[in-house]
Design a protein around this motif. Structure first.
Motif, PDB file in Angstrom:
ATOM      1  N   LYS A  38      -5.194   8.638   2.432  1.00 52.24           N
ATOM      2  CA  LYS A  38      -6.592   8.730   1.999  1.00 52.24           C
ATOM      3  C   LYS A  38      -7.497   7.863   2.873  1.00 52.24           C
ATOM      4  O   LYS A  38      -8.603   8.279   3.237  1.00 52.24           O
ATOM      5  CB  LYS A  38      -6.713   8.319   0.527  1.00 52.24           C
TER       6      LYS A  38
ATOM      7  N   TRP B  88      -8.673  15.115  -2.802  1.00 52.96           N
ATOM      8  CA  TRP B  88      -8.505  13.708  -3.201  1.00 52.96           C
ATOM      9  C   TRP B  88      -9.767  13.127  -3.836  1.00 52.96           C
ATOM     10  O   TRP B  88      -9.834  11.944  -4.104  1.00 52.96           O
ATOM     11  CB  TRP B  88      -8.089  12.873  -2.007  1.00 52.96           C
TER      12      TRP B  88
ATOM     13  N   MET C 286       0.849  -1.180   0.000  1.00 53.72           N
ATOM     14  CA  MET C 286       0.000   0.000   0.000  1.00 53.72           C
ATOM     15  C   MET C 286       0.892   1.240   0.000  1.00 53.72           C
ATOM     16  O   MET C 286       1.831   1.343   0.775  1.00 53.72           O
ATOM     17  CB  MET C 286      -0.910  -0.022   1.227  1.00 53.72           C
ATOM     18  N   SER C 287       0.557   2.169  -0.853  1.00 52.88           N
ATOM     19  CA  SER C 287       1.353   3.386  -0.938  1.00 52.88           C
ATOM     20  C   SER C 287       1.035   4.323   0.229  1.00 52.88           C
ATOM     21  O   SER C 287      -0.005   4.214   0.876  1.00 52.88           O
ATOM     22  CB  SER C 287       1.087   4.105  -2.264  1.00 52.88           C
ATOM     23  N   PHE C 288       1.943   5.234   0.471  1.00 55.68           N
ATOM     24  CA  PHE C 288       1.769   6.200   1.552  1.00 55.68           C
ATOM     25  C   PHE C 288       0.530   7.056   1.313  1.00 55.68           C
ATOM     26  O   PHE C 288      -0.243   7.311   2.238  1.00 55.68           O
ATOM     27  CB  PHE C 288       3.025   7.058   1.673  1.00 55.68           C
ATOM     28  N   LEU C 289       0.331   7.495   0.069  1.00 54.92           N
ATOM     29  CA  LEU C 289      -0.822   8.328  -0.253  1.00 54.92           C
ATOM     30  C   LEU C 289      -2.125   7.574  -0.028  1.00 54.92           C
ATOM     31  O   LEU C 289      -3.089   8.134   0.493  1.00 54.92           O
ATOM     32  CB  LEU C 289      -0.742   8.844  -1.696  1.00 54.92           C
ATOM     33  N   LEU C 290      -2.169   6.313  -0.416  1.00 56.49           N
ATOM     34  CA  LEU C 290      -3.364   5.511  -0.192  1.00 56.49           C
ATOM     35  C   LEU C 290      -3.644   5.389   1.297  1.00 56.49           C
ATOM     36  O   LEU C 290      -4.802   5.445   1.733  1.00 56.49           O
ATOM     37  CB  LEU C 290      -3.216   4.135  -0.838  1.00 56.49           C
ATOM     38  N   GLY C 291      -2.598   5.243   2.085  1.00 54.49           N
ATOM     39  CA  GLY C 291      -2.757   5.190   3.537  1.00 54.49           C
ATOM     40  C   GLY C 291      -3.322   6.489   4.101  1.00 54.49           C
ATOM     41  O   GLY C 291      -4.185   6.473   4.981  1.00 54.49           O
TER      42      GLY C 291
END
Length: 115
Positions: A8, A113, A1-6
């Motif tokens: 969001k 977002w 999981m990417s940092f941005l997804l985390g």
């Protein structure tokens, strides 16, 4: 999981927590606003119940009745703004500030977002 997804996902979790806090603030105010137990019960239980029903029908992500973007924004301002007023009326100034700042940051991030 990417940092941005985390981030969001955390923002969506914050949104849910803000919804619960809105109901708690409304209930707290309702129980503190009046002196008689009958009215405390009506305001303390009825106010969050009305907010929950209105939000569930019109504002939540799975709302039964979809509003136009403009009306939805007005509903969000009311539902997430009332707790600030309730907390101020209950003399919880610090909580009102914290809730208000968190709600504004959450809304801005939701807009950026496209959540």
């Amino acid at each position: 999981m990417s940092f941005l997804l985390g981030l969001k996902t955390a923002n969506l979790a914050l949104r849910f927590i803000l919804e619960l806090c809105a109901l708690a603030a409304a209930g707290y105010w309702g129980f503190k606003a009046v002196n008689t137990w009958f009215l405390k019960g009506i305001l303390g239980i009825g106010t969050p119940l009305v907010i929950a029903v209105v939000w569930g029908l019109f504002g939540s992500p799975k709302a039964a009745i979809l509003l136009s973007p403009g009306l939805h924004l007005i509903l969000e301002v009311i539902v997430f703004g009332l707790p600030i007023i309730f907390l101020l009326l209950a003399d919880k100034i610090g909580l009102a500030w914290m809730y208000g700042i968190a709600a504004v940051i959450n809304k801005v991030l939701m807009h950026v977002w496209n959540q």
